[in-house]
Design an enzyme around this catalytic site. Structure first.
Site, short mmCIF file in Angstrom:
data_model
loop_
_atom_site.label_atom_id
_atom_site.label_comp_id
_atom_site.label_asym_id
_atom_site.label_seq_id
_atom_site.Cartn_x
_atom_site.Cartn_y
_atom_site.Cartn_z
N CYS B 79 0.83 -1.20 0.00
CA CYS B 79 0.00 0.00 0.00
C CYS B 79 0.87 1.26 0.00
CB CYS B 79 -0.97 -0.06 1.18
SG CYS B 79 -2.36 1.08 1.01
N HIS B 187 -3.54 -5.60 0.95
CA HIS B 187 -2.85 -5.85 2.22
C HIS B 187 -2.83 -7.34 2.56
CE1 HIS B 187 -2.42 -1.71 3.87
NE2 HIS B 187 -3.42 -1.46 3.07
N GLU B 189 -1.15 -8.82 4.77
CA GLU B 189 -1.04 -9.04 6.22
C GLU B 189 -2.39 -9.02 6.91
OE1 GLU B 189 -0.52 -6.23 4.75
OE2 GLU B 189 -1.00 -4.50 6.01
#
Lengths: 93, 229
Positions: B79, B187, B189
């Site tokens: 990002c 994302h 994660e």
């Protein structure tokens, strides 16, 4: 000498400008149906110290290419003028 | 991490769960320690002032990140981290405001376009994943020549299945030519735990860790020990 500098950062032609397009679409509702080609950019004002105008311009160009504008999508137009005009005799009040 | 980063703990948690020993490094650091891989997390580095990533590239740590990348070290920008890698010239192109001028926070379907990169190595090309996206400036742009070079050299890592933001050629993530520097807007994660609805991000981060050569096993272990304690 100090120079008052105006840097206008503009999106390159052909790069989509969603802000400009949205603004333009909303204008007729406000009665501005005579306005077109709206493009939104940034104006950055700064003061540059340099021995002459040419050097001030070159320094500002360096600043633009390193940080103020991203050449992938933007260019920068620079206008500058001496910050304080030297006093001259007969200068109108 | 930079002032304004806000995903560093998520990344560290996810990588830790996958067996790595993550360490947060502040942006003023002039060293990466014994890092085997570097992740630039999401957020709003330096407030995103001027343009996202524009000021972060001047943070002292970026000099060592640049050296690390040049020596073949795995570097992942997520990002805002992707935006920083582009501004720093480690990846081509840049990210512009979303085409619809909306901040988008939603799950996005993406497809693995190339497994030449450290993020996708070992994953079948064409694999579909669902990953959260969370951005305002997520529309990837570059000139037409760069776009075709990216595709021809297998440097498009992920493409959106349905383009949410106006990115050229549906690009969601790219790598450099060597494949060791990767940037993506989604994302991974945030998709590493069943509680969060998707484990697809874990597949990517697992691949990233697997593609990371461990320089010094003993040192790695002792660091892991230090962090655990």
């Amino acid at each position: 000498m100090k120079f008052s500098v105006l840097v206008e950062v503009r999106l390159l032609p052909g790069i989509a400008d969603p802000q400009g397009a949205t603004l333009e679409r909303s204008l007729p509702a406000l009665g501005f149906d005579d306005v077109e080609q709206v493009r939104v950019g940034k104006a950055i004002r700064l003061v540059v110290s340099a021995t002459d105008e040419q050097i001030a311009l070159e320094r500002t160009r360096e600043l633009c290419s390193q940080v103020l504008a991203n050449p992938v999508m933007e260019d920068a137009r620079i206008t500058l003028q001496p910050l304080s005009q030297p006093e001259t005799a007969g200068n109108p009040a | 991490m930079f002032p304004g980063s806000n995903c560093e703990h998520d990344v560290a948690y996810a990588l830790g769960e996958l067996g790595a020993a993550p360490k947060l490094i502040w942006h003023t650091s002039k060293s990466l320690g014994h890092a085997d891989a570097v992740v630039l997390p999401g957020g709003f580095a330096h407030g995103d002032y001027l343009r996202p990533g524009a000021l972060a590239r001047f943070s002292p740590v970026m000099d060592v990140v640049r050296e690390f990348a040049a020596s073949g070290g795995p570097v992942l920008g997520i990002c805002n981290g992707f935006q920083i890698l582009c501004e720093a010239g480690l990846l081509p192109g840049t990210l512009q405001k979303n085409r619809n001028l909306r901040f988008i926070c939603a799950p996005a379907g993406v497809r693995v376009d190339s497994n030449r990169s450290v993020l996708t190595s070992g994953i079948d090309e064409g694999t579909s994943l669902v990953l959260p996206i969370n951005h305002f400036d997520g529309s990837y742009i570059c000139d037409a020549r760069t776009a075709s070079e990216l595709s021809e050299t297998g440097s498009v890592v992920l493409r959106y299945i349905e383009n949410p933001n106006g990115s050229i050629d549906d690009i969601a993530g790219i790598s450099n030519l060597q494949g060791n520097v990767v940037g993506l807007m989604p994302h991974p994660e945030r998709a590493c735990d069943p509680l969060l609805g998707s484990l697809d991000g874990a597949a990517l981060l697992t691949a990233f860790l697997a593609a990371t050569p461990i320089k010094d096993e003993t040192d790695h272990e002792s660091q892991a020990e230090k962090i655990r304690s």
